[in-house]
Scaffold this motif. Structure first.
Motif, mmCIF file in Angstrom:
data_model
loop_
_atom_site.group_PDB
_atom_site.id
_atom_site.type_symbol
_atom_site.label_atom_id
_atom_site.label_comp_id
_atom_site.label_asym_id
_atom_site.label_seq_id
_atom_site.Cartn_x
_atom_site.Cartn_y
_atom_site.Cartn_z
ATOM 1 N N ARG A 241 -3.839 -20.675 80.934
ATOM 2 C CA ARG A 241 -2.995 -20.259 79.806
ATOM 3 C C ARG A 241 -3.681 -20.532 78.473
ATOM 4 O O ARG A 241 -3.559 -19.747 77.521
ATOM 5 C CB ARG A 241 -1.641 -20.967 79.879
ATOM 6 C CG ARG A 241 -0.713 -20.391 80.950
ATOM 7 C CD ARG A 241 0.689 -20.928 80.800
ATOM 8 N NE ARG A 241 0.778 -22.330 81.183
ATOM 9 C CZ ARG A 241 1.042 -22.752 82.413
ATOM 10 N NH1 ARG A 241 1.238 -21.874 83.393
ATOM 11 N NH2 ARG A 241 1.120 -24.033 82.685
ATOM 12 N N GLU A 242 -4.419 -21.644 78.385
ATOM 13 C CA GLU A 242 -5.144 -21.941 77.145
ATOM 14 C C GLU A 242 -6.279 -20.950 76.917
ATOM 15 O O GLU A 242 -6.576 -20.569 75.782
ATOM 16 C CB GLU A 242 -5.683 -23.374 77.178
ATOM 17 C CG GLU A 242 -4.600 -24.440 77.083
ATOM 18 C CD GLU A 242 -3.740 -24.247 75.835
ATOM 19 O OE1 GLU A 242 -4.287 -24.086 74.724
ATOM 20 O OE2 GLU A 242 -2.498 -24.228 75.980
ATOM 21 N N VAL A 244 -6.173 -17.835 77.948
ATOM 22 C CA VAL A 244 -5.479 -16.613 77.514
ATOM 23 C C VAL A 244 -5.147 -16.700 76.034
ATOM 24 O O VAL A 244 -5.349 -15.736 75.279
ATOM 25 C CB VAL A 244 -4.195 -16.399 78.346
ATOM 26 C CG1 VAL A 244 -3.311 -15.323 77.711
ATOM 27 C CG2 VAL A 244 -4.547 -16.023 79.775
ATOM 28 N N ARG A 245 -4.649 -17.839 75.603
ATOM 29 C CA ARG A 245 -4.312 -18.018 74.191
ATOM 30 C C ARG A 245 -5.539 -17.765 73.300
ATOM 31 O O ARG A 245 -5.461 -17.084 72.271
ATOM 32 C CB ARG A 245 -3.783 -19.431 73.964
ATOM 33 C CG ARG A 245 -3.096 -19.648 72.609
ATOM 34 C CD ARG A 245 -2.817 -21.125 72.366
ATOM 35 N NE ARG A 245 -2.070 -21.734 73.442
ATOM 36 C CZ ARG A 245 -0.731 -21.721 73.532
ATOM 37 N NH1 ARG A 245 -0.019 -21.113 72.600
ATOM 38 N NH2 ARG A 245 -0.130 -22.326 74.548
ATOM 39 N N ALA A 246 -6.683 -18.287 73.724
ATOM 40 C CA ALA A 246 -7.912 -18.126 72.940
ATOM 41 C C ALA A 246 -8.407 -16.677 72.972
ATOM 42 O O ALA A 246 -8.869 -16.145 71.952
ATOM 43 C CB ALA A 246 -8.995 -19.059 73.483
ATOM 44 N N VAL A 248 -6.591 -13.953 73.367
ATOM 45 C CA VAL A 248 -5.675 -13.154 72.541
ATOM 46 C C VAL A 248 -6.016 -13.319 71.069
ATOM 47 O O VAL A 248 -6.019 -12.343 70.298
ATOM 48 C CB VAL A 248 -4.215 -13.550 72.828
ATOM 49 C CG1 VAL A 248 -3.268 -12.930 71.795
ATOM 50 C CG2 VAL A 248 -3.813 -13.125 74.233
ATOM 51 N N ALA A 249 -6.343 -14.530 70.671
ATOM 52 C CA ALA A 249 -6.720 -14.776 69.278
ATOM 53 C C ALA A 249 -7.986 -14.030 68.898
ATOM 54 O O ALA A 249 -8.183 -13.671 67.730
ATOM 55 C CB ALA A 249 -6.908 -16.280 69.048
ATOM 56 N N LEU A 289 2.989 -15.171 80.934
ATOM 57 C CA LEU A 289 2.046 -15.063 79.809
ATOM 58 C C LEU A 289 2.652 -14.353 78.603
ATOM 59 O O LEU A 289 2.026 -14.286 77.549
ATOM 60 C CB LEU A 289 0.792 -14.293 80.245
ATOM 61 C CG LEU A 289 -0.079 -14.938 81.315
ATOM 62 C CD1 LEU A 289 -1.282 -14.045 81.608
ATOM 63 C CD2 LEU A 289 -0.551 -16.323 80.893
ATOM 64 N N ASP A 291 4.856 -14.973 76.356
ATOM 65 C CA ASP A 291 4.948 -15.707 75.087
ATOM 66 C C ASP A 291 3.578 -15.913 74.455
ATOM 67 O O ASP A 291 3.451 -15.996 73.237
ATOM 68 C CB ASP A 291 5.627 -17.068 75.304
ATOM 69 C CG ASP A 291 7.112 -16.927 75.611
ATOM 70 O OD1 ASP A 291 7.673 -15.851 75.306
ATOM 71 O OD2 ASP A 291 7.695 -17.873 76.167
ATOM 72 N N LEU A 292 2.536 -16.015 75.299
ATOM 73 C CA LEU A 292 1.183 -16.245 74.794
ATOM 74 C C LEU A 292 0.517 -14.945 74.352
ATOM 75 O O LEU A 292 -0.330 -14.959 73.453
ATOM 76 C CB LEU A 292 0.311 -16.899 75.878
ATOM 77 C CG LEU A 292 0.742 -18.260 76.410
ATOM 78 C CD1 LEU A 292 -0.212 -18.719 77.495
ATOM 79 C CD2 LEU A 292 0.793 -19.289 75.283
ATOM 80 N N ALA A 293 0.890 -13.848 75.003
ATOM 81 C CA ALA A 293 0.226 -12.571 74.736
ATOM 82 C C ALA A 293 1.264 -11.469 74.556
ATOM 83 O O ALA A 293 1.303 -10.505 75.330
ATOM 84 C CB ALA A 293 -0.719 -12.238 75.886
ATOM 85 N N THR A 296 -0.624 -8.113 73.904
ATOM 86 C CA THR A 296 -1.809 -7.830 74.713
ATOM 87 C C THR A 296 -1.381 -7.368 76.096
ATOM 88 O O THR A 296 -0.670 -8.092 76.797
ATOM 89 C CB THR A 296 -2.702 -9.079 74.853
ATOM 90 O OG1 THR A 296 -3.074 -9.541 73.555
ATOM 91 C CG2 THR A 296 -3.953 -8.773 75.664
#
Length: 417
Positions: A241-242, A244-246, A248-249, A289, A291-293, A296
């Motif tokens: 998940r971390e 994925v967060r990176a 997406v950024a 995912l 909420d994180l993406a 995307t």
């Protein structure tokens, strides 16, 4: 389009501006159809011409390696310069009249390199051998070699863009090099490339940045990423998940969710029956995912067989794209069949090892079944590449013989995209 495929038939706009005509993706399948010099062949062109007319919104090629010194299996296409540019252009041109996008999956096998094919010792983040039959202990990469490999990914992407491909997918799953950098089991470095989760994910982020810098703004970049490697002490869902967060950024265009490695091949269907009943193996993780993406697109491949499950996954917002792998080997127009209502279920027969009481005494049948099933499906790709139709009656002994001929001593760890 039928009422039961309403959501599958909807177009999708990717963050970079690419528009997919529907929600079907032909996922990466390693074709093993490159020539002796690692270039594309007329067989690849015939195969992809079938998929270009198969009704998909996106088609992703099998492994295109970034380094001819390190290859995963016989027949890999390698793109490290422009020596095969004209052949690559012919390959890409099979989609010239198709609405579908064509992306190349770019990859480095790392410690999963086939030493018999590459004629070189495998390299990896750390000198830790993969736990598979026939594997070779790798050599740990130096800092300079890591930086050179990052540039190789960028060069490969730039050449593919010049050849006419619409984008690339970074292979960050199934135990290949990017996965190895992410996994604390495979990456035990204590420098800028390992030591904690943040440094372990640096490699994939630097690869993404280098590819972006080497290609135009209209060239798509996606990734196939493990939800986890399902090994004790390995790459976890929390770490995924971390990542994925990176990603997406960084503006990644598409994330395809998968899982497992060839040491624990979850992606080949080695799953609980309760998960199999839901069809899509990684759908629950993909839904988590959101909420994180939120902007995307997320693709899920593995297990989808019925129209109801596919359309339902899109309707419920669990994923944005349905990926199809092995069914497309026997039904090259699988997406068109589903969208038109010609079928409401895709069943790829496949094979498993016979003489099980005897073979089970000397082989891990689950691992053998996985490798044999992949070989059987590769045989179907070769038939399509030869201009023939799939042979659904092909037996396990014939598939086993083809697997050994293709891969030699490495046959029992054949890989897939």
């Amino acid at each position: 389009m039928t009422s039961s495929t309403h959501h599958l038939a909807q177009p999708l706009l990717l963050p970079g501006g690419h528009k997919l005509p529907n929600r079907f993706m032909k996922s990466a399948l390693s074709e093993s159809l490159g020539d002796r010099d690692c270039g594309p062949t007329p067989e690849l062109e015939r195969l992809y011409a079938r998929w270009a007319n198969g009704g998909y919104g996106l088609v992703v090629t099998g492994n295109v390696m970034v380094d001819r010194r390190q290859r995963g299996e016989p027949g890999n296409v390698v793109v490290e310069d422009e020596r095969h540019l004209e052949g690559l252009r012919r390959w890409a041109a099979t989609f010239a009249d198709s609405e579908a996008q064509l992306w190349a999956q770019i990859n480095h096998p790392g410690r999963q390199a086939n030493a018999m094919v590459s004629k070189n010792r495998p390299v990896a983040p750390s000198a830790i051998q993969v736990k598979m039959p026939g594997s070779t202990k790798p050599r740990a990469l130096s800092d300079a070699e890591i930086r050179e490999l990052i540039e190789r990914y960028a060069t490969t992407a730039a050449v593919l863009e010049k050849a006419g491909f619409d984008g690339v997918q970074l292979h960050g799953a199934h135990g290949y090099l990017i996965t190895q950098f992410l996994s604390p089991l495979a990456n035990q470095r204590d420098d800028a490339w390992g030591g904690d989760a943040e440094r372990r994910r640096r490699f994939v982020l630097e690869v993404l940045r280098a590819v972006r810098a080497a290609t135009g703004k209209d060239f798509a970049v996606g990734i196939k990423l493990n939800s986890a490697d399902f090994q004790r002490g390995g790459f976890s869902e929390e770490e995924s998940r971390e990542v994925v967060r990176a990603l997406v950024a960084e503006g990644i265009d598409l994330i395809e969710v998968s899982g497992g490695t060839y040491e624990n091949p979850i992606m080949m269907g080695k799953i609980a029956e309760s998960t199999r009943a839901r069809e899509a193996f990684f759908l629950e993780y993909a839904a988590a995912l959101r909420d994180l993406a939120p902007n995307t697109p997320i693709a899920v491949t593995g297990g989808f067989r019925s129209t109801a499950a596919m359309d339902g996954a899109i309707a419920n917002g669990d994923c944005d794209i349905v990926g199809l792998g092995r069914p497309t080997c026997v039904f090259p127009d699988a997406a068109a069949q589903i969208l038109s209502g010609a079928t409401d279920r895709l069943e790829s027969p496949g094979v498993r090892v016979g003489l099980r009481p005897v073979m089970g005494r000397v082989l891990d049948l689950k691992q053998m079944d996985g490798g044999l099933d992949l070989s059987w499906h590769t045989d179907q790709l070769h038939r399509l590449g030869a201009g023939k139709e799939p042979d659904l009656n092909r037996g396990w002994k014939t598939a086993l013989g083809a697997m050994v001929l293709r891969n030699g001593p490495e046959a029992f760890r054949a890989k897939r995209g």
